[in-house]
Design an enzyme around this catalytic site. Structure first.
Site, PDB file in Angstrom:
ATOM      1  N   ARG A  52      38.114  39.204  22.480  1.00  0.00           N
ATOM      2  CA  ARG A  52      37.800  38.725  23.328  1.00  0.00           C
ATOM      3  C   ARG A  52      39.376  38.902  24.145  1.00  0.00           C
ATOM      4  O   ARG A  52      39.591  39.516  24.866  1.00  0.00           O
ATOM      5  CB  ARG A  52      37.755  37.196  24.157  1.00  0.00           C
TER       6      ARG A  52
ATOM      7  N   LYS B  80      41.978  30.334  34.561  1.00  0.00           N
ATOM      8  CA  LYS B  80      41.753  30.663  35.710  1.00  0.00           C
ATOM      9  C   LYS B  80      40.975  30.259  36.295  1.00  0.00           C
ATOM     10  O   LYS B  80      40.592  29.290  37.424  1.00  0.00           O
ATOM     11  CB  LYS B  80      41.305  32.277  35.670  1.00  0.00           C
TER      12      LYS B  80
ATOM     13  N   ARG C  25      37.781  43.267  35.770  1.00  0.00           N
ATOM     14  CA  ARG C  25      38.099  42.792  34.843  1.00  0.00           C
ATOM     15  C   ARG C  25      38.605  44.300  33.558  1.00  0.00           C
ATOM     16  O   ARG C  25      39.370  44.106  33.231  1.00  0.00           O
ATOM     17  CB  ARG C  25      37.141  42.797  33.831  1.00  0.00           C
TER      18      ARG C  25
ATOM     19  N   ARG D 126      31.082  27.035  24.071  1.00  0.00           N
ATOM     20  CA  ARG D 126      30.962  27.564  24.968  1.00  0.00           C
ATOM     21  C   ARG D 126      31.003  29.148  22.954  1.00  0.00           C
ATOM     22  O   ARG D 126      31.241  28.951  22.408  1.00  0.00           O
ATOM     23  CB  ARG D 126      31.584  28.515  25.269  1.00  0.00           C
TER      24      ARG D 126
ATOM     25  N   ARG E  30      38.293  23.434  24.001  1.00  0.00           N
ATOM     26  CA  ARG E  30      37.218  23.740  25.511  1.00  0.00           C
ATOM     27  C   ARG E  30      35.940  22.949  25.084  1.00  0.00           C
ATOM     28  O   ARG E  30      35.258  23.203  24.444  1.00  0.00           O
ATOM     29  CB  ARG E  30      36.917  25.031  25.940  1.00  0.00           C
TER      30      ARG E  30
HETATM   31  P1  AP5 Z   1      40.020  27.728  31.479  1.00  0.00           P
HETATM   32  O1  AP5 Z   1      40.252  26.871  32.726  1.00  0.00           O
HETATM   33  O2  AP5 Z   1      38.881  28.283  31.150  1.00  0.00           O
HETATM   34  O3  AP5 Z   1      40.757  29.074  31.269  1.00  0.00           O
HETATM   35  P2  AP5 Z   1      40.125  30.601  31.591  1.00  0.00           P
HETATM   36  O4  AP5 Z   1      41.177  31.155  32.177  1.00  0.00           O
HETATM   37  O5  AP5 Z   1      38.706  30.550  32.813  1.00  0.00           O
HETATM   38  O6  AP5 Z   1      39.066  31.577  30.120  1.00  0.00           O
HETATM   39  P3  AP5 Z   1      37.980  31.964  30.095  1.00  0.00           P
HETATM   40  O7  AP5 Z   1      37.779  31.439  28.782  1.00  0.00           O
HETATM   41  O8  AP5 Z   1      37.193  31.084  30.729  1.00  0.00           O
HETATM   42  O9  AP5 Z   1      37.865  33.211  30.714  1.00  0.00           O
HETATM   43  P4  AP5 Z   1      37.029  34.698  29.865  1.00  0.00           P
HETATM   44  O10 AP5 Z   1      37.965  35.617  31.071  1.00  0.00           O
HETATM   45  O11 AP5 Z   1      37.860  34.767  28.382  1.00  0.00           O
HETATM   46  O12 AP5 Z   1      35.477  34.139  30.455  1.00  0.00           O
HETATM   47  P5  AP5 Z   1      34.975  34.247  31.229  1.00  0.00           P
HETATM   48  O13 AP5 Z   1      33.960  32.923  32.131  1.00  0.00           O
HETATM   49  O14 AP5 Z   1      35.343  35.315  32.455  1.00  0.00           O
HETATM   50  O15 AP5 Z   1      40.501  27.171  29.773  1.00  0.00           O
HETATM   51  C1  AP5 Z   1      40.335  27.048  29.352  1.00  0.00           C
HETATM   52  C2  AP5 Z   1      40.889  25.573  28.326  1.00  0.00           C
HETATM   53  O16 AP5 Z   1      42.122  25.695  28.506  1.00  0.00           O
HETATM   54  C3  AP5 Z   1      40.047  24.456  29.061  1.00  0.00           C
HETATM   55  O17 AP5 Z   1      39.755  23.400  28.075  1.00  0.00           O
HETATM   56  C4  AP5 Z   1      40.940  24.132  29.844  1.00  0.00           C
HETATM   57  O18 AP5 Z   1      40.652  22.351  30.370  1.00  0.00           O
HETATM   58  C5  AP5 Z   1      42.706  24.362  29.262  1.00  0.00           C
HETATM   59  N1  AP5 Z   1      43.502  24.311  30.182  1.00  0.00           N
HETATM   60  C6  AP5 Z   1      43.685  24.650  31.103  1.00  0.00           C
HETATM   61  N2  AP5 Z   1      45.548  25.439  31.750  1.00  0.00           N
HETATM   62  C7  AP5 Z   1      45.807  24.561  30.555  1.00  0.00           C
HETATM   63  C8  AP5 Z   1      46.950  23.927  30.952  1.00  0.00           C
HETATM   64  N3  AP5 Z   1      47.388  24.520  31.924  1.00  0.00           N
HETATM   65  N4  AP5 Z   1      47.235  23.359  29.503  1.00  0.00           N
HETATM   66  C9  AP5 Z   1      46.422  22.803  28.629  1.00  0.00           C
HETATM   67  N5  AP5 Z   1      44.886  23.213  28.866  1.00  0.00           N
HETATM   68  C10 AP5 Z   1      44.820  23.636  30.040  1.00  0.00           C
HETATM   69  O19 AP5 Z   1      34.154  35.342  30.804  1.00  0.00           O
HETATM   70  C11 AP5 Z   1      32.921  35.052  29.379  1.00  0.00           C
HETATM   71  C12 AP5 Z   1      32.638  36.206  29.359  1.00  0.00           C
HETATM   72  O20 AP5 Z   1      31.816  36.492  30.725  1.00  0.00           O
HETATM   73  C13 AP5 Z   1      33.085  37.443  29.314  1.00  0.00           C
HETATM   74  O21 AP5 Z   1      33.683  37.642  28.056  1.00  0.00           O
HETATM   75  C14 AP5 Z   1      31.794  39.170  29.704  1.00  0.00           C
HETATM   76  O22 AP5 Z   1      31.153  39.754  28.290  1.00  0.00           O
HETATM   77  C15 AP5 Z   1      31.872  38.478  31.146  1.00  0.00           C
HETATM   78  N6  AP5 Z   1      31.820  38.491  32.009  1.00  0.00           N
HETATM   79  C16 AP5 Z   1      32.674  37.965  32.839  1.00  0.00           C
HETATM   80  N7  AP5 Z   1      33.480  38.755  34.133  1.00  0.00           N
HETATM   81  C17 AP5 Z   1      32.998  39.603  33.754  1.00  0.00           C
HETATM   82  C18 AP5 Z   1      33.281  41.165  34.977  1.00  0.00           C
HETATM   83  N8  AP5 Z   1      34.076  40.262  35.011  1.00  0.00           N
HETATM   84  N9  AP5 Z   1      32.924  41.652  33.430  1.00  0.00           N
HETATM   85  C19 AP5 Z   1      32.288  42.558  32.570  1.00  0.00           C
HETATM   86  N10 AP5 Z   1      32.111  40.837  31.508  1.00  0.00           N
HETATM   87  C20 AP5 Z   1      32.244  39.644  32.282  1.00  0.00           C
END
Ligand code: AP5
Length: 214
Positions: free
Chosen positions: A172, A14, A89, A161, A128
């Site tokens: 997660r 994402k 979420r 991270r 990552r």
């Molecule tokens: P990446 O693009 O970073 O993946 P992502 O889907 O963004 O995954 P995240 O881990 O960032 O999502 P998340 O939802 O757990 O975390 P968030 O920051 O929102 O890709 C991941 C890796 O794969 C990278 O190294 C990339 O290079 C690689 N990659 C990508 N695409 C690829 C492909 N096609 N092929 C190969 N490799 C690839 O949330 C973190 C925390 O914040 C949550 O746990 C929660 O505590 C809190 N939080 C955030 N938003 C909320 C909310 N709305 N409500 C409540 N708590 C929240």
């Protein structure tokens, strides 16, 4: 106005995709995870309240997230629309988002589900790496920097991270299945859901996404 949600499991891509698609389409990228990490780094009141939830891979309480989102949406005027990355979420956040947007005469135009086999997610998350200065993301296998552990843009060190370790990743993923996965039916019922195969190479996923939203 394009009002998009990118939905998917942790590691689905994402963040990677929404940054690229936002830049090429003049859309504002709103990542609740990125905003929270900045707050934690700044040791703000919000950051201190959110830190433990994030470190353990649990959702931060909706009241904090919704206030933060309302603030972020104030800046959309300069753009042709926005991409929400990591929000909503759960169903409550989705319902509150509809109310918030209605008051601005905006409605969601597309919800794109980035579908990836579960077996890929752990490998993506544990590999990552992120620049400690500019925040650019890499992967030790799939998106390598030119020099190991050094950012191509500014030469700063890369870090892992705190929630990208095995216990937190497992939590997660289970939080995702329990709270976020029901949004697929929620948006299917509203006839807003579209899907891309996010198991493909990063650039192929971007091409597919750009076709969907053009
Ligand atoms: P990446 O693009 O970073 O993946 P992502 O889907 O963004 O995954 P995240 O881990 O960032 O999502 P998340 O939802 O757990 O975390 P968030 O920051 O929102 O890709 C991941 C890796 O794969 C990278 O190294 C990339 O290079 C690689 N990659 C990508 N695409 C690829 C492909 N096609 N092929 C190969 N490799 C690839 O949330 C973190 C925390 O914040 C949550 O746990 C929660 O505590 C809190 N939080 C955030 N938003 C909320 C909310 N709305 N409500 C409540 N708590 C929240």
């Amino acid at each position: 106005m394009k009002s998009l949600i990118f939905l998917g499991a942790p590691g689905a891509g994402k963040g990677t995709q929404s940054k690229k698609v936002a830049e090429s389409n003049n859309l504002m990228h709103i990542s609740t995870g990125d905003i929270l990490r900045k707050e934690v780094k700044a040791n703000s009141e919000l950051g201190r309240k959110a830190k433990d939830y994030m470190d353990n891979g649990n959702l931060v309480p909706d009241s904090l997230i919704l206030a933060m989102l309302a603030d972020a949406l104030k800046a959309i005027g300069e753009f042709s629309g926005f991409i929400l990355d990591g929000f909503p979420r759960n169903i409550n956040q989705a319902e509150k988002l509809d109310e918030m947007l209605l008051s601005k005469n905006i409605s969601i135009t597309n919800v794109i589900y980035l579908a990836v086999q579960e077996s890929f997610l752990v490998e993506r998350l544990s590999g990552r790496r992120i620049c400690s200065s500019c925040g650019k993301e890499y992967h030790v296998l799939f998106n390598k920097p030119e020099k190991e552990n050094i950012c191509d843009i500014d030469g700063e060190d890369l870090y892992r991270r705190s929630d990208d370790h095995s216990v937190e990743i497992k939590n997660r993923l289970s939080t995702y299945h329990e709270s976020t996965n029901p949004l697929i039916s929620f948006y299917t019922n509203k006839k807003l859901l579209d899907e891309v195969d996010a198991s493909q190479d990063i650039n192929d996923v971007t091409i597919e996404l750009n076709k969907k939203i053009s």
